[in-house]
Design a protein around this motif. Sequence first.
Motif, PDB file in Angstrom:
ATOM      1  N   VAL A 127      -0.053  11.893   4.464  1.00 54.68           N
ATOM      2  CA  VAL A 127       0.161  12.252   3.058  1.00 54.68           C
ATOM      3  C   VAL A 127      -0.781  13.381   2.658  1.00 54.68           C
ATOM      4  O   VAL A 127      -0.385  14.339   1.971  1.00 54.68           O
ATOM      5  N   ARG A 131       0.055  17.104   1.299  1.00 53.99           N
ATOM      6  CA  ARG A 131      -0.499  17.562   0.015  1.00 53.99           C
ATOM      7  C   ARG A 131      -1.193  18.913   0.183  1.00 53.99           C
ATOM      8  O   ARG A 131      -1.051  19.807  -0.653  1.00 53.99           O
ATOM      9  N   VAL A 138       5.396  13.742  -2.175  1.00 54.38           N
ATOM     10  CA  VAL A 138       5.988  13.679  -0.837  1.00 54.38           C
ATOM     11  C   VAL A 138       6.825  12.414  -0.705  1.00 54.38           C
ATOM     12  O   VAL A 138       6.617  11.428  -1.414  1.00 54.38           O
ATOM     13  N   THR A 140       8.763   9.357   1.857  1.00 54.29           N
ATOM     14  CA  THR A 140       8.454   8.575   3.052  1.00 54.29           C
ATOM     15  C   THR A 140       8.971   9.265   4.310  1.00 54.29           C
ATOM     16  O   THR A 140       8.340   9.190   5.368  1.00 54.29           O
ATOM     17  N   VAL A 143       6.490  11.922   5.216  1.00 52.18           N
ATOM     18  CA  VAL A 143       5.278  11.289   5.751  1.00 52.18           C
ATOM     19  C   VAL A 143       5.513  10.834   7.186  1.00 52.18           C
ATOM     20  O   VAL A 143       4.673  11.048   8.068  1.00 52.18           O
ATOM     21  N   ILE A 168       2.626   2.202   3.615  1.00 52.25           N
ATOM     22  CA  ILE A 168       2.499   2.990   2.384  1.00 52.25           C
ATOM     23  C   ILE A 168       2.450   2.061   1.172  1.00 52.25           C
ATOM     24  O   ILE A 168       1.664   2.269   0.239  1.00 52.25           O
ATOM     25  N   LEU A 177      -2.801   5.148  -2.986  1.00 56.26           N
ATOM     26  CA  LEU A 177      -1.622   5.967  -3.245  1.00 56.26           C
ATOM     27  C   LEU A 177      -0.884   5.423  -4.459  1.00 56.26           C
ATOM     28  O   LEU A 177      -1.093   4.281  -4.863  1.00 56.26           O
ATOM     29  N   ALA A 179       3.073   5.053  -5.087  1.00 55.31           N
ATOM     30  CA  ALA A 179       4.397   5.227  -4.491  1.00 55.31           C
ATOM     31  C   ALA A 179       5.459   4.670  -5.429  1.00 55.31           C
ATOM     32  O   ALA A 179       5.414   3.495  -5.798  1.00 55.31           O
ATOM     33  N   ILE A 193       5.465   9.828  -3.196  1.00 54.01           N
ATOM     34  CA  ILE A 193       4.086   9.373  -3.012  1.00 54.01           C
ATOM     35  C   ILE A 193       3.111  10.415  -3.541  1.00 54.01           C
ATOM     36  O   ILE A 193       3.217  11.601  -3.221  1.00 54.01           O
TER      37      ILE A 193
END
Length: 228
Positions: A127, A131, A138, A140, A143, A168, A177, A179, A193
Amino acid sequence: ISNDLKFTEFLDPRVKSSLGEEEIIFPPYDAEQISDILRQRASIAYKEEVLDEMVIPLCSAFAAQEHGDARRALDLLRVAGELAERENESHVGEVHVRMAQEKIEIDRIVEVVRTLPTQSKLALYSVMLLRNNGHRNVTTGEVYNVYRQLCVSVDMDILTQRRVTDLISELDMLGILNAVVVSKGRYGRTKEIVLSVPIESTRRVLLEDYRLGMLAGFKPVITAQMHL
Protein backbone atom coordinates in the motif's frame (compact mmCIF):
# COMPACT_ATOMS: atom_id res chain seq x y z
CA ILE A 1 -10.01 -10.08 42.46
CA SER A 2 -10.82 -9.94 38.76
CA ASN A 3 -11.65 -7.36 36.09
CA ASP A 4 -13.71 -9.97 34.22
CA LEU A 5 -17.35 -9.48 35.20
CA LYS A 6 -18.33 -12.85 33.72
CA PHE A 7 -15.66 -15.04 35.26
CA THR A 8 -18.12 -16.60 37.75
CA GLU A 9 -20.06 -18.11 34.84
CA PHE A 10 -17.20 -20.57 34.35
CA LEU A 11 -16.96 -21.66 37.99
CA ASP A 12 -18.19 -24.95 39.35
CA PRO A 13 -21.65 -24.48 40.97
CA ARG A 14 -20.27 -25.68 44.32
CA VAL A 15 -17.56 -23.02 44.19
CA LYS A 16 -20.06 -20.32 43.25
CA SER A 17 -22.34 -21.19 46.17
CA SER A 18 -19.54 -20.64 48.71
CA LEU A 19 -17.80 -17.77 46.95
CA GLY A 20 -19.49 -14.91 48.76
CA GLU A 21 -18.61 -12.54 45.95
CA GLU A 22 -19.05 -8.79 46.02
CA GLU A 23 -19.01 -6.68 42.89
CA ILE A 24 -17.36 -3.27 43.13
CA ILE A 25 -17.48 -1.10 40.03
CA PHE A 26 -14.78 1.54 39.67
CA PRO A 27 -15.96 4.19 37.20
CA PRO A 28 -13.39 5.92 34.95
CA TYR A 29 -11.78 9.07 36.26
CA ASP A 30 -13.33 12.30 35.04
CA ALA A 31 -11.26 15.30 33.93
CA GLU A 32 -11.39 16.96 37.36
CA GLN A 33 -10.16 13.84 39.17
CA ILE A 34 -7.37 13.37 36.64
CA SER A 35 -6.37 17.01 37.13
CA ASP A 36 -6.05 16.42 40.88
CA ILE A 37 -3.76 13.43 40.25
CA LEU A 38 -1.64 15.41 37.79
CA ARG A 39 -1.26 18.38 40.12
CA GLN A 40 -0.01 16.08 42.86
CA ARG A 41 2.53 14.43 40.55
CA ALA A 42 3.51 17.70 38.88
CA SER A 43 4.38 19.24 42.25
CA ILE A 44 7.01 16.53 42.62
CA ALA A 45 8.27 16.33 39.03
CA TYR A 46 8.32 20.01 38.02
CA LYS A 47 9.51 23.24 39.56
CA GLU A 48 6.96 25.91 40.31
CA GLU A 49 5.64 27.94 37.37
CA VAL A 50 7.25 25.63 34.80
CA LEU A 51 3.86 24.36 33.62
CA ASP A 52 1.65 26.82 31.77
CA GLU A 53 -1.88 27.20 33.09
CA MET A 54 -3.52 25.07 30.39
CA VAL A 55 -1.11 22.11 30.50
CA ILE A 56 -2.78 20.06 33.25
CA PRO A 57 -6.38 20.76 32.10
CA LEU A 58 -5.45 19.78 28.53
CA CYS A 59 -3.71 16.56 29.61
CA SER A 60 -6.76 15.75 31.73
CA ALA A 61 -9.19 16.46 28.91
CA PHE A 62 -7.31 14.25 26.45
CA ALA A 63 -7.16 11.39 28.96
CA ALA A 64 -10.80 11.75 30.03
CA GLN A 65 -11.86 11.38 26.40
CA GLU A 66 -10.00 8.05 26.28
CA HIS A 67 -11.71 5.98 28.98
CA GLY A 68 -10.55 8.18 31.87
CA ASP A 69 -7.08 6.64 32.00
CA ALA A 70 -4.90 8.47 34.53
CA ARG A 71 -1.79 6.69 33.22
CA ARG A 72 -2.44 8.19 29.80
CA ALA A 73 -2.58 11.65 31.36
CA LEU A 74 0.67 11.05 33.25
CA ASP A 75 2.34 9.89 30.03
CA LEU A 76 1.17 13.06 28.28
CA LEU A 77 2.53 15.24 31.07
CA ARG A 78 5.86 13.40 31.07
CA VAL A 79 6.33 13.43 27.29
CA ALA A 80 5.29 17.09 27.07
CA GLY A 81 8.04 17.92 29.57
CA GLU A 82 10.59 15.87 27.63
CA LEU A 83 9.71 17.64 24.39
CA ALA A 84 10.01 21.06 26.02
CA GLU A 85 13.39 20.07 27.46
CA ARG A 86 14.66 18.96 24.04
CA GLU A 87 13.73 22.37 22.67
CA ASN A 88 15.51 24.08 25.59
CA GLU A 89 12.24 25.71 26.63
CA SER A 90 11.93 26.99 30.18
CA HIS A 91 8.17 26.34 30.24
CA VAL A 92 5.93 23.46 29.22
CA GLY A 93 3.03 24.80 27.17
CA GLU A 94 -0.13 23.69 25.42
CA VAL A 95 1.78 23.13 22.19
CA HIS A 96 4.01 20.57 23.94
CA VAL A 97 0.96 18.66 25.18
CA ARG A 98 -0.45 18.50 21.66
CA MET A 99 2.93 17.38 20.34
CA ALA A 100 3.07 14.75 23.09
CA GLN A 101 -0.39 13.48 22.14
CA GLU A 102 0.74 13.04 18.55
CA LYS A 103 4.05 11.43 19.53
CA ILE A 104 2.42 8.90 21.86
CA GLU A 105 -0.07 7.94 19.16
CA ILE A 106 2.70 7.54 16.57
CA ASP A 107 4.78 5.49 19.00
CA ARG A 108 1.79 3.21 19.63
CA ILE A 109 1.22 2.67 15.92
CA VAL A 110 4.92 2.10 15.29
CA GLU A 111 4.99 -0.59 17.97
CA VAL A 112 1.93 -2.28 16.45
CA VAL A 113 3.57 -2.24 13.01
CA ARG A 114 6.82 -3.63 14.44
CA THR A 115 5.02 -6.71 15.81
CA LEU A 116 3.00 -7.50 12.66
CA PRO A 117 3.52 -10.87 10.93
CA THR A 118 5.74 -10.68 7.84
CA GLN A 119 2.87 -11.25 5.41
CA SER A 120 0.93 -8.35 6.94
CA LYS A 121 4.03 -6.17 6.68
CA LEU A 122 4.32 -7.03 2.98
CA ALA A 123 0.67 -6.13 2.41
CA LEU A 124 1.16 -2.82 4.24
CA TYR A 125 4.36 -2.05 2.37
CA SER A 126 2.52 -2.70 -0.90
CA VAL A 127 0.00 0.00 0.00
CA MET A 128 2.82 2.39 0.89
CA LEU A 129 4.62 1.80 -2.41
CA LEU A 130 1.43 2.50 -4.33
CA ARG A 131 0.89 5.65 -2.27
CA ASN A 132 4.43 6.80 -3.09
CA ASN A 133 3.65 6.24 -6.78
CA GLY A 134 0.78 8.71 -6.66
CA HIS A 135 -2.10 6.35 -5.83
CA ARG A 136 -4.24 7.96 -3.13
CA ASN A 137 -7.10 5.44 -2.90
CA VAL A 138 -5.63 2.08 -3.89
CA THR A 139 -7.68 -1.07 -4.47
CA THR A 140 -7.12 -4.60 -3.23
CA GLY A 141 -6.30 -5.70 -6.77
CA GLU A 142 -3.53 -3.12 -7.04
CA VAL A 143 -2.20 -4.06 -3.61
CA TYR A 144 -2.15 -7.74 -4.53
CA ASN A 145 -0.28 -7.03 -7.75
CA VAL A 146 2.53 -5.25 -5.85
CA TYR A 147 2.39 -7.75 -2.98
CA ARG A 148 3.19 -10.63 -5.35
CA GLN A 149 6.22 -8.75 -6.66
CA LEU A 150 7.47 -8.19 -3.11
CA CYS A 151 7.03 -11.86 -2.21
CA VAL A 152 9.11 -12.90 -5.22
CA SER A 153 11.83 -10.42 -4.25
CA VAL A 154 12.14 -11.70 -0.67
CA ASP A 155 11.41 -15.36 -1.50
CA MET A 156 8.19 -15.53 0.54
CA ASP A 157 5.19 -17.73 -0.17
CA ILE A 158 2.51 -15.85 -2.12
CA LEU A 159 -0.87 -15.95 -0.40
CA THR A 160 -4.14 -15.94 -2.31
CA GLN A 161 -5.79 -12.63 -3.08
CA ARG A 162 -8.63 -13.51 -0.72
CA ARG A 163 -6.18 -14.07 2.14
CA VAL A 164 -4.40 -10.78 1.42
CA THR A 165 -7.80 -9.08 1.49
CA ASP A 166 -8.28 -10.58 4.97
CA LEU A 167 -4.89 -9.17 6.03
CA ILE A 168 -5.97 -5.74 4.80
CA SER A 169 -9.15 -6.03 6.89
CA GLU A 170 -7.02 -6.89 9.94
CA LEU A 171 -4.82 -3.83 9.32
CA ASP A 172 -8.00 -1.78 9.07
CA MET A 173 -9.18 -3.03 12.48
CA LEU A 174 -5.80 -2.06 13.97
CA GLY A 175 -6.25 1.49 12.66
CA ILE A 176 -3.25 1.26 10.34
CA LEU A 177 -5.35 1.43 7.19
CA ASN A 178 -8.81 2.64 6.31
CA ALA A 179 -10.44 0.18 3.90
CA VAL A 180 -13.90 0.93 2.49
CA VAL A 181 -15.88 -1.39 0.21
CA VAL A 182 -16.96 0.42 -2.97
CA SER A 183 -18.90 -0.66 -6.05
CA LYS A 184 -17.12 -0.66 -9.41
CA GLY A 185 -20.23 -1.32 -11.46
CA ARG A 186 -19.77 -4.24 -13.85
CA TYR A 187 -16.35 -4.93 -12.31
CA GLY A 188 -18.00 -5.85 -9.00
CA ARG A 189 -16.95 -4.58 -5.58
CA THR A 190 -13.52 -3.89 -4.17
CA LYS A 191 -11.92 -2.11 -1.23
CA GLU A 192 -10.41 1.33 -1.53
CA ILE A 193 -7.55 1.66 0.92
CA VAL A 194 -6.08 4.77 2.51
CA LEU A 195 -3.12 4.83 4.90
CA SER A 196 -3.90 6.01 8.43
CA VAL A 197 -0.28 6.15 9.61
CA PRO A 198 2.66 8.50 8.94
CA ILE A 199 4.48 7.12 5.91
CA GLU A 200 8.14 7.75 6.75
CA SER A 201 8.16 6.49 10.34
CA THR A 202 6.12 3.43 9.33
CA ARG A 203 8.43 2.73 6.41
CA ARG A 204 11.48 2.85 8.69
CA VAL A 205 9.90 0.34 11.06
CA LEU A 206 8.96 -2.03 8.24
CA LEU A 207 12.48 -1.97 6.81
CA GLU A 208 13.92 -2.81 10.24
CA ASP A 209 12.65 -6.34 9.58
CA TYR A 210 15.63 -8.17 8.07
CA ARG A 211 13.33 -9.88 5.57
CA LEU A 212 12.07 -6.54 4.27
CA GLY A 213 15.34 -4.62 4.55
CA MET A 214 16.35 -5.55 1.00
CA LEU A 215 13.20 -3.85 -0.31
CA ALA A 216 14.40 -0.33 0.58
CA GLY A 217 14.97 0.60 -3.06
CA PHE A 218 12.28 -1.62 -4.55
CA LYS A 219 10.33 -0.11 -7.46
CA PRO A 220 7.15 -2.04 -8.29
CA VAL A 221 5.84 -2.54 -11.79
CA ILE A 222 2.44 -0.85 -11.73
CA THR A 223 0.09 -2.62 -14.13
CA ALA A 224 -3.51 -1.96 -15.09
CA GLN A 225 -5.86 -1.73 -12.11
CA MET A 226 -7.15 -5.07 -10.86
CA HIS A 227 -10.44 -5.68 -9.07
CA LEU A 228 -11.77 -8.36 -6.79
